[in-house]
Structure formats: C-alpha cells, structure tokens
Motif scaffolding. Structure first.
Motif, PDB file in Angstrom:
ATOM      1  N   VAL A 160       0.869  -1.098  -0.027  1.00 40.12           N
ATOM      2  CA  VAL A 160      -0.024  -0.007  -0.047  1.00 40.12           C
ATOM      3  C   VAL A 160       0.941   1.240   0.006  1.00 40.12           C
ATOM      4  CG1 VAL A 160      -1.829   1.290   1.315  1.00 40.12           C
ATOM      5  CG2 VAL A 160      -1.700  -1.143   1.138  1.00 40.12           C
ATOM      6  N   CYS A 161       0.742   2.231  -0.830  1.00 39.83           N
ATOM      7  CA  CYS A 161       1.604   3.466  -1.104  1.00 39.83           C
ATOM      8  C   CYS A 161       0.824   4.455  -0.096  1.00 39.83           C
ATOM      9  CB  CYS A 161       1.437   3.787  -2.472  1.00 39.83           C
ATOM     10  SG  CYS A 161       2.434   5.443  -2.522  1.00 39.83           S
ATOM     11  N   ALA A 162       1.760   4.999   0.812  1.00 39.87           N
ATOM     12  CA  ALA A 162       1.222   5.905   1.697  1.00 39.87           C
ATOM     13  C   ALA A 162       0.940   7.060   1.198  1.00 39.87           C
ATOM     14  CB  ALA A 162       2.418   5.953   2.897  1.00 39.87           C
ATOM     15  N   ILE A 163       1.513   7.388  -0.012  1.00 34.83           N
ATOM     16  CA  ILE A 163       1.183   8.566  -0.675  1.00 34.83           C
ATOM     17  C   ILE A 163       0.121   8.908  -1.671  1.00 34.83           C
ATOM     18  CG2 ILE A 163       2.270  10.543  -2.194  1.00 34.83           C
ATOM     19  CD1 ILE A 163       4.965   9.742  -0.977  1.00 34.83           C
ATOM     20  N   CYS A 164       0.169   7.870  -2.487  1.00 33.20           N
ATOM     21  CA  CYS A 164      -1.236   7.871  -3.559  1.00 33.20           C
ATOM     22  C   CYS A 164      -2.246   6.732  -3.029  1.00 33.20           C
ATOM     23  CB  CYS A 164      -0.617   7.486  -4.895  1.00 33.20           C
ATOM     24  SG  CYS A 164       0.133   5.924  -5.298  1.00 33.20           S
ATOM     25  N   HIS A 165      -1.840   6.020  -2.236  1.00 30.76           N
ATOM     26  CA  HIS A 165      -2.973   4.781  -1.810  1.00 30.76           C
ATOM     27  C   HIS A 165      -3.196   3.944  -2.826  1.00 30.76           C
ATOM     28  CE1 HIS A 165      -3.772   8.699   0.924  1.00 30.76           C
ATOM     29  NE2 HIS A 165      -3.340   7.743   1.717  1.00 30.76           N
ATOM     30  N   ARG A 166      -2.339   3.762  -3.642  1.00 30.90           N
ATOM     31  CA  ARG A 166      -2.487   2.492  -4.718  1.00 30.90           C
ATOM     32  C   ARG A 166      -2.161   1.214  -3.971  1.00 30.90           C
ATOM     33  NH1 ARG A 166      -0.657   4.245 -10.003  1.00 30.90           N
ATOM     34  NH2 ARG A 166       0.654   5.458  -8.807  1.00 30.90           N
ATOM     35  N   VAL A 167      -2.933   0.162  -4.415  1.00 36.57           N
ATOM     36  CA  VAL A 167      -2.590  -1.033  -3.833  1.00 36.57           C
ATOM     37  C   VAL A 167      -2.226  -1.843  -4.874  1.00 36.57           C
ATOM     38  CG1 VAL A 167      -3.836  -3.279  -2.681  1.00 36.57           C
ATOM     39  CG2 VAL A 167      -4.441  -0.845  -2.132  1.00 36.57           C
ATOM     40  N   VAL A 212       6.402   3.604  -0.055  1.00 35.80           N
ATOM     41  CA  VAL A 212       5.912   4.588  -1.223  1.00 35.80           C
ATOM     42  C   VAL A 212       6.468   3.819  -2.457  1.00 35.80           C
ATOM     43  CG1 VAL A 212       6.885   6.687  -2.053  1.00 35.80           C
ATOM     44  CG2 VAL A 212       6.980   6.344   0.176  1.00 35.80           C
ATOM     45  N   CYS A 213       5.427   3.841  -3.572  1.00 39.96           N
ATOM     46  CA  CYS A 213       5.604   3.026  -4.690  1.00 39.96           C
ATOM     47  C   CYS A 213       6.486   3.855  -5.755  1.00 39.96           C
ATOM     48  CB  CYS A 213       4.030   3.074  -5.212  1.00 39.96           C
ATOM     49  SG  CYS A 213       3.488   4.626  -6.052  1.00 39.96           S
ATOM     50  N   GLU A 214       6.834   3.166  -6.844  1.00 41.44           N
ATOM     51  CA  GLU A 214       7.896   3.569  -7.900  1.00 41.44           C
ATOM     52  C   GLU A 214       7.527   4.915  -8.223  1.00 41.44           C
ATOM     53  OE1 GLU A 214       8.408   0.583 -10.787  1.00 41.44           O
ATOM     54  OE2 GLU A 214      10.289   1.597 -11.405  1.00 41.44           O
ATOM     55  N   GLN A 215       6.228   5.274  -8.714  1.00 39.97           N
ATOM     56  CA  GLN A 215       5.706   6.294  -9.099  1.00 39.97           C
ATOM     57  C   GLN A 215       5.870   7.420  -8.344  1.00 39.97           C
ATOM     58  OE1 GLN A 215       4.248   3.595  -9.615  1.00 39.97           O
ATOM     59  NE2 GLN A 215       3.560   3.514 -11.315  1.00 39.97           N
ATOM     60  N   CYS A 216       5.517   7.258  -6.962  1.00 39.14           N
ATOM     61  CA  CYS A 216       5.515   8.331  -5.942  1.00 39.14           C
ATOM     62  C   CYS A 216       7.183   8.764  -5.689  1.00 39.14           C
ATOM     63  CB  CYS A 216       4.814   7.976  -4.741  1.00 39.14           C
ATOM     64  SG  CYS A 216       3.195   8.286  -5.166  1.00 39.14           S
ATOM     65  N   GLN A 217       7.802   7.660  -5.666  1.00 35.65           N
ATOM     66  CA  GLN A 217       9.385   7.974  -5.341  1.00 35.65           C
ATOM     67  C   GLN A 217       9.748   8.864  -6.304  1.00 35.65           C
ATOM     68  OE1 GLN A 217      11.688   4.495  -4.929  1.00 35.65           O
ATOM     69  NE2 GLN A 217      10.008   3.489  -3.920  1.00 35.65           N
TER      70      GLN A 217
HETATM   71 ZN   LIG Z   1       2.431   5.964  -4.656  1.00 33.14          ZN
END
Ligand SMILES: [Zn+2]
Ligand SMILES: [Mn+2]
Ligand SMILES: [Mn+2]
Ligand SMILES: [Zn+2]
Lengths: 144, 144
Positions: free
Chosen positions: A93-100, A133-138
């Motif tokens: 779970v991405c803490a920024i965009c909440h993507r799963v 944090v997912c790749e995109q949000c990094q």
């Molecule tokens: Zn994200």
DNA sequence: TCTTTTATTATTACCGGGTATCATTTTTAG
DNA sequence: CTAAAAATGATACCCGGTAATAATAAAAGA
C-alpha cells in the motif's frame, strides 16, 4: 469454465449455491477483490437488479467466516474485501497515492512454520500488508 | 521515566505535546494497543474527564498519519488501534476464541527486502496478521 | 511584556456503513 | 406433496466516525 474457490468453499461447507451467491462470488473473483460492499451492490444492479444490499452483506460475512474472504479497513470509509485464496493474501500500500499493489507469491512459508512451532498455533492463513512508497511516488518526491 | 515513541513521533514532526495528547499516548503504550477509540475515551475519563471524544479520534488519526499507529478492522464493531513501533506489527488471531497473541520478533527482514527490490517499493513498515487456532482452542476441539 | 497569529480543543449536530427485524420466498427433508 | 429449514429483500434503526464552529491555549512577533 474456471472454478471459483469462493463458491467451492460454500459448497464444501454445505451452503446452498443460490443465484445471488453465485453472482456475488463470480463478481468478487472477476474484480480480484478490493471492493466495498456497496460497490459490489452497485455493480450487481446492472445484471441482477433483484439482489438486495442485505444479501450482499450477509454473503460477504458468510465467506469471511469460512476464511476465504476478509474485510480490511482502509482508513476512512467502507471496508474493502480481499480474497484469501489458499488462506493468505499479500499486498503493498502506497502511503502517498494509496495505490494497492497485489503480490501473488508468498514469501512467508519459513516464517509461519517457525511461528507455528514456537507458539503452538495451528495456522490457517495470514494477511501481510506492506506500507511504503510506490515507484511512481518515489519519482515525484525525490529521496533527498 | 521511559520514553514513549508515540510522543516522540509527535515531537519529531513538530506537533505540540499537549496534555490530552500526552494522556492518550501514555495510555496507548500502557495498554499495549488493541483498544478502540471509545475504549480509550472511557479509560481516560477516570483521570482526565475534560478530554473529549473528538480529540481522541483526532489524535489517533494524527498518530496514524505519522506511521506509528494503525487502525485494524476486527470484523464487526469499532476498529482497534495497534502500535507500529519500528514501523511494523505482528500478531496471531485465533479464529475460534478471537484471542490476539502479540509477536515481538520480526521474521520478515529477508522477505521484505526481496519485495522492495522486486517491486522497486520503498518500504516504511508492515503488518502481519496470522489467522489460526490457539493452543487452548486446539485442546478443546481435537484435531480428528 | 503585550499583541497577533496559529494550533488545538470541546461541543454539537450530522452522516453513512453496517445491522436487527421480520414477512416472504426458495430450498431441502421426509 | 407437505412440512421444516434456509435464504432473501424491504424497512427501520444503531452507532462508529466526521464536519463544523466557537472557545481556548500555545506559539510567534513587535
Ligand atoms: Zn504511490
Ligand atoms: Mn490486496
Ligand atoms: Mn497486535
Ligand atoms: Zn483460541
């Protein structure tokens, strides 16, 4: 036709495979889980307008009690239901965009076996949620 | 006096350490988590009758946003808040008596590192819930 | 210090996800 | 076919959580 482990679980435990239950289990599997109860109701309305909200909640509870489904709290709003095929489930779970991001492989065989021995606990399944944090949000928020 | 990582997190992120926040963080740590918001309110009433329900909810949300606390859905009723010291938490849940057994050690170092590389995901923490049958309940319901 | 601004709090009213109830329908057992 | 049991759907309701606001406390600035 492919088999549905949710329906199979109902059958194995002596529950009737009614039209509403078939529709709900099929839709859950088709969507890969991560839906709220009311999202399910809404999607069902298209093809099965006769199915009521109460039946959806009851079926979700029944499947949860059989250990093949689980409600997870996503922080604010309705619970999401995830599939527990084989008794387990893992996701990021991405803490920024909440993507799963779903993870199909299980890397916990050794760990769960050790815990089972250590705590004399008969393990039926597990849920692993990894927060980060997912790749995109990094990319968007440079790491200093 | 022992330090409280919840309070420390508030401090580190520039939030004021008010009397209500101190009381809530202390109580959370003292109870080891696994309390609902309203259970906290009730316990606080004894010593701090002035603290309102809204402040408790707000503080719990704030701590959650800092990654040191997490709401978990226990199926029916209010969410329980668990401590995420070091960013992670692990426990066993008995499917029969619903007892929760805390696990202090983390057996997921290797697994999470592998996932981090494979999915290019920056990991901040994780939650592992293991579902099964506890020792006491195994004794009561013989395994055939 | 005194003043101004900002952050936090308590109260109240409200929302909506989930449930309890119960009459009706469907399925199963005999 | 008949009786009992299981499942469904409509309605009303409850309670966990939130939005809004005015009061209070804390921090910043002069
Ligand atoms: Zn994200
Ligand atoms: Mn998932
Ligand atoms: Mn725990
Ligand atoms: Zn047990």
């Amino acid at each position: 036709m492919k088999s549905n482990f949710l329906l199979q679980s109902l059958k194995d435990n002596g529950h009737t495979l009614t039209r509403p239950r078939r529709a709900i289990c099929d839709l859950l599997l088709e969507c890969g889980g991560h839906l709220s109860a009311d999202q399910l109701v809404e999607k069902l309305q298209i093809e099965y307008p006769e199915i009521g909200r109460m039946t959806v909640y009851r079926t979700l509870d029944l499947l949860s009690s059989l250990g093949v489904l689980r409600a997870v709290y996503q922080g604010g709003g309705a619970a999401h239901y995830i599939l527990l095929e084989g008794g387990h489930h893992h996701h990021l779970v991405c803490a920024i965009c909440h993507r799963v991001i779903e993870i199909d492989q299980c890397l916990l065989q050794d760990a769960t076996e050790q815990i089972s021995r250590q705590y004399r606990f008969q393990i039926l399944g597990h849920l692993l949620e990894i927060l980060g944090v997912c790749e995109q949000c990094q990319a968007k928020t440079p790491l200093n």
